[in-house]
Design an enzyme around this catalytic site. Structure first.
Site, PDB file in Angstrom:
ATOM      1  CE  LYS A 126      -0.535   0.074   5.068  1.00  0.00           C
ATOM      2  NZ  LYS A 126       0.125  -1.212   5.336  1.00  0.00           N
ATOM      3  CG  HIS A 254       1.866  -1.667  11.995  1.00  0.00           C
ATOM      4  ND1 HIS A 254       2.403  -0.419  12.267  1.00  0.00           N
ATOM      5  CD2 HIS A 254       2.054  -1.874  10.665  1.00  0.00           C
ATOM      6  CE1 HIS A 254       2.892   0.093  11.151  1.00  0.00           C
ATOM      7  NE2 HIS A 254       2.698  -0.763  10.166  1.00  0.00           N
ATOM      8  CB  SER A 257       2.630   4.644   9.498  1.00  0.00           C
ATOM      9  OG  SER A 257       3.396   5.026   8.384  1.00  0.00           O
ATOM     10  CD  GLU A 332       2.531  -6.514   8.474  1.00  0.00           C
ATOM     11  OE1 GLU A 332       1.976  -5.398   8.567  1.00  0.00           O
ATOM     12  OE2 GLU A 332       2.014  -7.562   8.874  1.00  0.00           O
ATOM     13  N   PRO A 333       7.721  -3.588   6.531  1.00  0.00           N
ATOM     14  CG  PRO A 333       9.861  -3.852   5.642  1.00  0.00           C
ATOM     15  CD  PRO A 333       8.766  -4.601   6.347  1.00  0.00           C
ATOM     16  N   GLY A 334       7.218  -0.475   4.881  1.00  0.00           N
ATOM     17  CA  GLY A 334       6.741   0.162   3.654  1.00  0.00           C
ATOM     18  C   GLY A 334       7.538   1.414   3.387  1.00  0.00           C
ATOM     19  NE  ARG A 335       6.601   6.520   7.091  1.00  0.00           N
ATOM     20  CZ  ARG A 335       5.613   7.323   6.715  1.00  0.00           C
ATOM     21  NH1 ARG A 335       5.878   8.314   5.900  1.00  0.00           N
ATOM     22  NH2 ARG A 335       4.393   7.139   7.163  1.00  0.00           N
ATOM     23  CG  ASP A 376       2.879   9.977   5.490  1.00  0.00           C
ATOM     24  OD1 ASP A 376       2.506   9.243   6.417  1.00  0.00           O
ATOM     25  OD2 ASP A 376       3.967   9.840   4.911  1.00  0.00           O
ATOM     26  CG  ASP A 412      -9.775  22.811  -2.637  1.00  0.00           C
ATOM     27  OD1 ASP A 412      -9.805  23.854  -1.944  1.00  0.00           O
ATOM     28  OD2 ASP A 412     -10.090  21.698  -2.189  1.00  0.00           O
ATOM     29  CE1 TYR A 440       1.169   3.979   3.368  1.00  0.00           C
ATOM     30  CE2 TYR A 440       3.218   4.720   4.346  1.00  0.00           C
ATOM     31  CZ  TYR A 440       2.249   3.750   4.181  1.00  0.00           C
ATOM     32  OH  TYR A 440       2.370   2.543   4.832  1.00  0.00           O
TER      33      TYR A 440
END
Length: 509
Positions: A126, A254, A257, A332-335, A376, A412, A440
């Site tokens: 994700k 977890h 984040s 579960e690393p993402g960043r 984020d 906007d 993200y």
């Protein structure tokens, strides 16, 4: 030069001509397994080649329409900007684009293995589902954390086997559970009795990880408000799974984040060991998987760095999960893998001056990549690339700075990227470059107001960093022609289920 925005992406086995290669698998027999079955050329052939020639050989056919991945001198600001400028000029670009440095991904993977040798990374899709990034991580031997059918489809379509995937969503849609079962992904998470009943109906051979609530309250995004069983619920949830005859094979958590407090890992690992002991005291089978979740970063914005987290995690694992317990550790690393390798380039196409403030419009904004400012808490570090106004000084070195506001393209007023930020005097056709934009960002882009910022293309490069060039090449080569010695628990978890009852379309590996 073609961009890497195609969804049809060759995995890095194609880089080495190994179209029929098996990915590194967990061996359910405890034996080591070879990763490659055949080769269009012998990988060791590149050993005698000059470095740049060898890298071109390794990285060719990275994605549809791209004959080779460009090699640049380093991942320094100057060399990335030089590549961006060259790409703009040679392709007459006016739309925003990303640059993904695959060498940095390899470096980060090597750093992970060094810092956390007992913990196998399962990349959180994700965070950034770029096929280029996923392929690189797959070739290096990473697993994948998927949270939806779409993510499962993406990862499995790239040749990643079910044994390298965890369906890490504690509350899953029934149709997504059925799909996961159909492709052989059986390892998943839960934190309530309702999920046990749902899994029992749609995936009776699933293997569960009980997700515990474990918050670093100072993380960018604490997740405990939505997911995680309380300590008072553990015994009931273990018994609920036992009564439903659904196996609980481990524990996950977890801490949030963008974590900042390494002690949160210590507390969570200690709590997880308590659950392992509780299961044994209830007469349940011994658990054998611990998933320590995410929260890892390279510390670009003051968050907890991997090395700092690793000291606490390694000590906690030694204390609570020593090797003699035979527990497989995953994360579960993402960043950590996605943020630093990616740079965004956006073009200025509008300008207004009001008193001392210069106002610019760029072709990406809050409804695109810059959604990270809202969702984020990102910290932007922009730099000018004056391709139009300062051809002899594109970096604008030593030029005076002015208070500047930068707007995104939509109508906007919320679509404001920078306020009173110091920038040199720029004009239409100049660019602004934003580093560390891979986490993200693109994944949450939209087509609001008709500006399809979700379709920003990615250009891949491979940098010859002093730390990363030969090491990265060696890593990619050895991913395919050396033996992989991974623990067998995860593979047996999935293969036992598929042996008991095969489903149509299930992974046959």
């Amino acid at each position: 030069m073609a961009s890497c925005n195609s969804t049809m992406m060759y995995s890095l086995d194609a880089f080495l001509g190994l179209e029929d290669a098996d990915y590194c698998e967990f061996s359910c027999s405890g034996r080591k397994t070879k990763c490659a079955k055949s080769s269009a050329f012998e990988p060791r052939e590149v050993d005698s080649m000059p470095l740049t020639t060898a890298l071109n050989k390794v990285l060719e056919s990275a994605c549809n329409g791209l004959s080779k991945v460009p090699i640049i001198t380093s991942s320094s600001q100057q060399d990335i900007d030089a590549f961006i400028e060259s790409t703009i000029q040679s392709n007459n670009l006016q739309d925003a684009f990303y640059v993904l440095d695959l060498a940095v991904v390899v470096q980060l993977f090597n750093d992970w293995v060094t810092a956390l040798p007992k913990v196998k990374p399962y990349y959180a899709v994700k965070c950034n589902p770029s096929p280029s990034l996923l392929s690189t991580l797959a070739a290096l031997g990473a697993g994948f954390d998927c949270a939806s059918q779409s993510e499962l489809e993406l990862v499995t379509s790239m040749g990643v086997s079910a044994q390298r995937i965890i369906f890490a969503n504690p509350c899953k849609m029934p149709s997504h559970i059925k799909y996961a079962t159909s492709v052989g992904v059986n390892l998943t998470t839960y934190d309530c009795e309702h999920e046990v009943r749902k899994v029992k109906v749609h995936s009776p051979n699933a293997k569960l990880l009980l997700r515990l609530r474990a918050d670093d309250r100072n993380s960018k995004w604490p997740l405990g408000v939505k997911y995680g069983a309380l300590s008072s619920e553990v015994e009931h949830l273990l018994m609920a799974a036992a009564n439903a005859q659904v196996d609980v094979v481990g524990v996950s958590f977890h801490i949030g984040s963008g974590a900042s407090d390494a002690r949160s890992y210590l507390d969570a690992i200690a709590a997880a060991r308590g659950v392992f002991e509780k299961a044994l005291s209830m007469g349940l089978p011994a658990m054998h998987i611990l998933d320590i979740g995410g929260g890892f970063t390279v510390g670009n914005n003051g968050e907890l760095k991997l090395a700092e987290a690793a000291k606490v995690i390694n000590a906690a694992l030694e204390q609570y999960f020593p090797e003699e317990l035979g527990v497989s550790i995953i994360a579960e690393p993402g960043r950590y893998f996605a943020e630093a390798p990616t740079t965004l380039a956006a073009m200025i196409y509008g300008k207004r001056v009001r008193e001392e403030v210069r106002e610019y419009w760029i072709n990406d904004g809050i409804y695109g990549t810059m959604n990270c400012l809202i969702h984020d808490y990102a910290v932007l570090c922009p730099r000018p690339l004056a391709c139009a106004s300062q051809r002899s000084n594109v970096s604008c070195a030593k030029l005076p700075l002015h208070k500047s506001t930068v707007f995104g393209p939509t109508c906007d007023s919320l679509d404001t990227v920078l306020k009173e930020h110091p920038l040199p005097d720029l004009v239409d056709g100049d660019w602004i470059v934003f580093p560390n934009m891979g986490a993200y960002t693109h994944c949450a882009g939209s087509s609001f107001n008709g500006f399809d910022t979700s379709a920003i293309p990615t250009y891949c490069v491979f940098s010859l960093n002093a730390r990363g060039s030969s090491v990265a090449l060696d890593t990619l080569k050895t991913s395919f022609h050396t033996e992989c010695d991974f623990c067998d628990k995860l593979s047996s978890t999935s293969t036992e289920a598929s042996t008991e009852e095969s489903s149509p379309g299930e992974d046959s590996e």
